[in-house]
Design an enzyme around this catalytic site. Structure first.
Site, PDB file in Angstrom:
ATOM      1  CB  THR A  68      -0.918   0.025   1.230  1.00 15.61           C
ATOM      2  OG1 THR A  68      -1.359   1.373   1.486  1.00 15.61           O
ATOM      3  CG2 THR A  68      -0.208  -0.475   2.480  1.00 15.61           C
TER       4      THR A  68
ATOM      5  CB  CYS B 225      -3.482   4.656  -4.854  1.00 14.62           C
ATOM      6  SG  CYS B 225      -4.670   3.659  -3.937  1.00 14.62           S
TER       7      CYS B 225
END
Length: 233
Positions: A83, A196
């Site tokens: 992440t 992302c």
């Protein structure tokens, strides 16, 4: 091959992509029936998202630090936070283990520089686009980082949390992201970082007039490089 430790679930949609990428890249490098040696600790993203929204980053960091310790105990030789946003607590996670944490922003900055690009646009969650934990690390590597305007940042963030993290991919959102990318290019971006991991489920090279840098793939490639590197003498 060394063991790759994954801290995932943020969201599991992109963690599943990490697993696919690690195995695809390993097979490309080694051929035959080879696959990646890896161990995964997947957290409950609903718990993490609440802590993000409330600014309780240290508490989120404690959860991920515990996850890092668990993959180290399971034999991991390195740790990947799957992440971008949660690299805000990367130092806290790295301090919890004795094996290296492969920082996503570092791998991405290396890829951007290798492409001969110094001025890049950054798409991601509001946290990644607006706070300095990610941008400053890339800028310290010699890059100039641009982010969308307020409306663009709001749109990019909303699509991540309300659509992509739920496995929803909409053509209208792809078109909207293309407009945001176009605006970054008009501002001088020579490349765009898909900062992302879920964004790679929506847009890719075909959606941008300049090179894109898909961070999940870049991170996975760096992990396989590290896992296949010969041991130091």
């Amino acid at each position: 091959m060394k063991m790759i430790g994954l801290i995932g679930g943020m969201s599991w949609e992109s963690t599943a992509e990490y697993y696919r990428l690690l195995n695809d890249i390993t097979r490309e490098r080694l051929g035959g029936l080879h696959s990646a040696r890896c161990v995964l600790h997947s957290v409950d993203f609903a718990e993490i998202e609440v802590l993000q929204a409330e600014g309780r980053w240290a508490e989120a960091g404690e959860i991920l630090a515990a996850a890092a310790r668990s993959v180290e105990r399971a034999g991991a030789d390195m740790v990947l936070l799957c992440t971008n946003t949660m690299h805000k607590v990367a130092d806290q996670v790295a301090a919890a283990v004795s094996v290296p944490l492969l920082h996503l922003a570092d791998a991405t900055a290396d890829a951007v520089r290798a492409a001969g690009i110094r001025r890049v646009g950054l798409l991601g969650t509001r946290f990644t686009m607006e706070q300095d934990f990610y941008r400053a690390r890339m800028e310290a590597a010699g890059l100039h980082v641009l982010v969308p305007d307020e409306d663009g940042r709001a749109l990019v963030h909303r699509v991540i949390y309300e659509e992509l993290c739920l496995g929803v991919v909409r053509e209208e959102s792809r078109a909207a992201y293309r407009e945001v990318i176009g605006a970054l290019v008009a501002d001088g971006a020579a490349g765009v970082v898909l900062g992302c991991t879920e964004i790679e489920l929506l847009v890719g090279a075909a959606d941008s007039p300049v090179p894109v840098f898909p961070t999940a793939r870049i991170h996975a490639q760096a992990a396989v490089d590290a896992a296949l590197a010969p041991a130091a003498p």
